[in-house]
Design an enzyme around this catalytic site. Structure first.
Site, PDB file in Angstrom:
ATOM      1  N   GLY A  32      22.582  14.103  14.220  1.00  0.00           N
ATOM      2  CA  GLY A  32      22.020  15.300  14.161  1.00  0.00           C
ATOM      3  C   GLY A  32      22.904  16.542  13.866  1.00  0.00           C
ATOM      4  O   GLY A  32      22.299  17.581  13.670  1.00  0.00           O
ATOM      5  N   CYS A 241      -8.374   5.500   4.585  1.00  0.00           N
ATOM      6  CA  CYS A 241      -8.229   5.551   3.132  1.00  0.00           C
ATOM      7  C   CYS A 241      -9.111   5.019   2.320  1.00  0.00           C
ATOM      8  O   CYS A 241      -9.887   4.146   2.489  1.00  0.00           O
ATOM      9  CB  CYS A 241      -6.899   4.818   2.927  1.00  0.00           C
ATOM     10  SG  CYS A 241      -6.359   4.596   0.861  1.00  0.00           S
ATOM     11  N   CYS A 244      -7.923   1.707   0.142  1.00  0.00           N
ATOM     12  CA  CYS A 244      -7.497   0.548   0.884  1.00  0.00           C
ATOM     13  C   CYS A 244      -8.194   0.213   2.221  1.00  0.00           C
ATOM     14  O   CYS A 244      -7.878  -0.609   2.743  1.00  0.00           O
ATOM     15  CB  CYS A 244      -5.994   0.333   0.876  1.00  0.00           C
ATOM     16  SG  CYS A 244      -5.366   1.271   2.082  1.00  0.00           S
ATOM     17  N   CYS A 266      -4.132   7.070   0.953  1.00  0.00           N
ATOM     18  CA  CYS A 266      -2.986   7.070   1.127  1.00  0.00           C
ATOM     19  C   CYS A 266      -2.135   7.807   0.617  1.00  0.00           C
ATOM     20  O   CYS A 266      -2.036   7.797  -0.785  1.00  0.00           O
ATOM     21  CB  CYS A 266      -2.489   5.586   1.048  1.00  0.00           C
ATOM     22  SG  CYS A 266      -3.197   4.319   2.233  1.00  0.00           S
ATOM     23  N   CYS A 272      -0.448   1.331  -0.133  1.00  0.00           N
ATOM     24  CA  CYS A 272      -1.947   1.346  -0.337  1.00  0.00           C
ATOM     25  C   CYS A 272      -2.246   0.138  -1.704  1.00  0.00           C
ATOM     26  O   CYS A 272      -3.040  -0.550  -1.285  1.00  0.00           O
ATOM     27  CB  CYS A 272      -2.537   2.484  -1.077  1.00  0.00           C
ATOM     28  SG  CYS A 272      -4.179   2.935  -1.093  1.00  0.00           S
TER      29      CYS A 272
END
Lengths: 292, 235, 258
Positions: A32, A241, A244, A266, A272
């Site tokens: 980080g 979606c 899909c 998506c 997808c």
């Protein structure tokens, strides 16, 4: 085209790659923490992912398989041009399949397909400093990181709630890594924040213009900041979606015509496509299928 | 038991640096002793240094020399040499002072001005305000004024607020600088009664009263401050 | 009155090259007491304030502070983390220009709440309640909690800055010309508010001002500075009513009478 004799493998010279790798190693050692590095001019403008490109160039080997996405898609301008760049200067294999890739360079998304051991995801970062919004002085933000003074981060979240009734930050949502450094996860939607937590993959972040590299080693603790009475939540979509039929994925809104017809699909195009080839069919896809 | 206030050999002069270091002697060899329950009055013409003496005894003026021994709870402090913090403590707990003029504070009501010394000593705010009300009532300050800041009050009204503020506490030593100067006969009598009560309660009082009626009524002894006139005027 | 000083400074000296900021200043501050530092511009009062408040390392001298647990700590020997923690919890600093002490880009509520969040408060509702309470105490209408200070008047900004500083219950507050640049009526209100809060909370304060009326109203003790040195100090009313030093006499005689 034979050989591109003027360029070293992966465009950067070996000394530069070593320099960047040293920065990456330090970043991994201090999860980080933003490690300064001597960012090079790349053959593309800032804002196109020069930080991510340099990180990828420093770690890529001839056996790697590269996937590049922008907003989750493999076929957008940014993704296509960066993929083409690496094909040209490394000649490595490329893929759109998340599971097949060894290095995934990304802008704005983490793939839906869970990352696995041994994979590396490289994020393109515009502004690495999460405290920049409220504290413009770099000397001061560095001191704040050093002394773990992160109250200011909550001031931003407080402002969100005061203004919008909830934490309205939906992307670049700050996280704390391994209980120590607060980090900007780049402009990924907060939807993807939970994927960073305990990820088996190595996560590297490169900011070219700001000359910073930071990292999350595999299996690191990544906590999204919040308030006790306003806990961190991810956005939910009320429909699957349209192509899909996938649930629990991040959707993009697509305008279909001038009358304002919209569909939600998506954002991760590879995900997808994969589902559709497995036979999943969404509502819109079914309509089109019938029309044919 | 020693007297609460014993002053001996106190001298005071002003050096006016803006006027070429001109030195103005005010008083010399001031010696006063005030016993519990006694009211001693400083007498003498204007300009003899009566107010300056009270101001020295309150720590408001510095002294050139001498001793100001203040005894309270068996402890004696020389105010002439006390640190600022010691002086503040003496003011809070031992020496009260009613000045000629009220120094007003913006936005603070008359009632709160009076109650403040009690609150500062840790008394309950509401009870302090009640006590303040009783005093202002007794001094005939119109109710309508209680909640107003005294800055715009008349001289007599301000003086009554000032007296109430000075008398509300039970300081064992009380300095009074012409507390009745701008009061009418009725209120003068109230103040005389209040002074009598303080005496009976054992307070040592040292005051300046130009009004003969009041002086006669309250004084146990009168000390003529011309006795403290500096030996010779400086060049 | 506690007999142990909250802060003890000895021989505090700050030299800028050839120039003296302040020189050989001794000062003890006790809990609950207000000390005014007066003098003209350039007399070194702000330099001294910055040294005492750990914002400017002195060239010589020592400054000790009594921590909440009773330890006496050398300000400039403690670690930066501890010093900064002290500064945002046990101390306050009120700047003359509120914009220097506020975050102008975030709401009044966030300005007040920042110190709470900095010490780990993570409950939005409680932070907001505390902010509302403090806005009320400094006489800012609570419906302004979500407004940014750049929409506030100078007096309101200054009151907001005070609330922002006092929210963590500091024991010592440094003020640099807290009423400077305000209209007289606004000044009076602020002074009264400060007087009330300081008394109510038992704060100790070091107030730098060139305004002797402010010093008289707020402080019990006063230090007069000239050319970087303390030339006279003592009870505020004693120094103002019976000034001893030539410079103090000049200062006092220069006050305009209304």
């Amino acid at each position: 085209m034979t050989g591109e004799p003027f360029y070293n493998f992966a465009y950067l010279d070996e000394q530069t790659k070593r320099m960047i790798r040293r920065a990456i190693l330090k970043a991994i050692a201090i999860p980080g923490y933003q490690v300064p590095f001597a960012s090079r001019e790349m053959p593309m403008p800032y804002g196109w992912g020069t930080g991510g490109v340099q990180v990828t160039a420093a770690i890529i080997g001839r056996d790697d398989v590269l996937k590049v996405i922008d907003q989750g898609a493999d076929d957008t301008t940014n993704a296509v041009s960066i993929r083409a760049f690496f094909q040209k200067v490394t000649n490595v294999a490329v893929t759109t399949d998340t599971g097949a890739a060894t290095i995934i360079q990304t802008r704005h998304r983490i793939p839906e397909h869970p990352l696995i051991d041994g994979q590396i995801i490289v994020y393109q970062v515009p502004i690495p400093e999460p405290l920049r919004f409220l504290e413009p002085r770099e000397t001061e933000t560095r001191t704040m990181h050093a002394l773990e003074e992160y109250g200011l981060m909550h001031v931003k979240l407080y402002e969100d709630i005061a203004r919008h009734g909830e934490i309205a930050t939906t992307y670049a949502y700050p996280v704390k890594v391994e209980g120590r450094y607060v980090m900007d996860p780049s402009p990924t939607p907060k939807f993807d924040n939970p994927k960073m937590h305990m990820s088996p993959a190595l996560q590297l972040f490169g900011a070219g213009r700001e000359r910073r590299i930071y990292a999350i080693p595999p299996y690191s603790d990544v906590v999204s900041l919040d308030f006790d009475d306003h806990p961190f939540t991810v956005q939910r979509f009320d429909k699957p979606c349209a192509l899909c039929g996938g649930d629990d994925v991040y959707l993009d809104e697509v305008i279909m015509d001038d009358r304002g017809t919209r569909m939600f699909v998506c954002s991760d195009t590879a995900h997808c496509d994969g589902r559709r080839s497995e036979g999943h069919v969404g509502k819109q896809a079914a309509v089109e299928e019938a029309r044919r | 038991m020693s007297d609460p206030l014993v002053v001996s050999g106190v001298a005071k002069s002003f050096t006016m640096h803006l006027r070429g270091g001109l030195r103005l002697p005010v008083v010399d060899n001031v010696s006063v002793r005030v016993a519990r329950g006694e009211c001693v009055v400083l007498g003498g013409p204007s300009g003899a240094g009566k107010s300056s003496i009270l101001k020295m005894l309150y720590g408001n003026y510095a002294v050139d020399g001498g001793e100001i021994l203040v005894t309270h709870d068996g402890e004696t402090v020389d105010l002439a040499r006390a640190s600022p913090r010691q002086v503040l403590q003496l003011r809070r707990n031992v020496i009260g002072y009613v000045s000629q003029f009220l120094r007003t504070v913006p936005r603070v009501s008359a009632l709160d001005v009076v109650a403040e010394p009690l609150i500062a000593r840790g008394h309950d705010a509401e009870a302090s305000r009640q006590q303040a009300s009783a005093l202002l009532d007794r001094l005939n300050l119109p109710h309508a004024l209680w909640s107003l800041p005294p800055a715009t009050f008349s001289g007599g009204e301000q003086q009554r607020v000032n007296i109430a503020r000075g008398f509300i506490t039970e300081h064992p030593v009380l300095l009074l600088d012409e507390p009745t100067a701008s009061l009418d006969a009725q209120n003068r009598r109230v103040v005389i009664a209040m002074i009598d009560e303080k005496k009976r309660a054992g307070t040592a009082l040292l005051g300046i009263f130009h009004d003969e009626e009041v002086r006669e009524a309250v004084a146990d002894r009168i000390i003529d401050v011309t006795a403290f006139r500096p030996a010779r005027e400086a060049a | 009155m506690s007999d142990q000083p909250l802060m003890t400074a000895r021989g505090v000296t700050k030299i800028y090259g050839e120039r003296i900021g302040c020189e050989a200043v001794d000062l003890d501050i006790y809990p609950g007491e207000i000390v005014a530092i007066v003098g003209e511009s350039g007399s070194g009062k702000t330099t001294l304030l910055n040294c005492l408040s750990a914002r400017l390392a002195p060239s010589a001298g020592s400054i000790y502070y009594r921590m909440r647990d009773g330890r006496l700590q050398d300000l400039y020997a403690m670690g930066e983390a501890e010093r900064r923690f002290l500064m945002r919890t046990d101390w306050g600093f009120v700047h003359q220009n509120p914009a220097d002490g506020l975050r102008m880009g975030v709401s009044a509520g966030a300005n007040v709440g920042e110190r709470l969040m900095a010490v780990g408060e993570r409950h939005y509702g409680r932070i907001r309640d505390t902010a509302l309470d403090w806005l009320e105490r400094v006489e800012i209408s609570t419906d302004r909690i979500d407004d940014r200070p750049n929409a506030f008047s100078g007096g309101m900004r200054q009151r907001l800055q005070i609330a922002r500083n006092l929210v963590t219950g500091p024991r010592l507050v440094f003020m640099d010309e807290p009423t400077g640049g305000l209209d007289v009526s606004v000044q009076a209100r602020l002074l009264d508010l400060l007087r009330g809060l300081v008394g109510e909370l038992g704060l100790a304060a070091i107030v730098v001002t060139h305004d002797l009326a402010v010093a008289r109203l707020l402080s019990q003790r006063i230090m007069v500075m000239k050319d970087g040195r303390v030339i006279e100090h003592g009870l505020t009313d004693r120094v103002l009513d019976d000034p001893r030093e030539p410079y103090t006499q000049l200062l006092v005689s220069s006050i305009l009478q209304v």
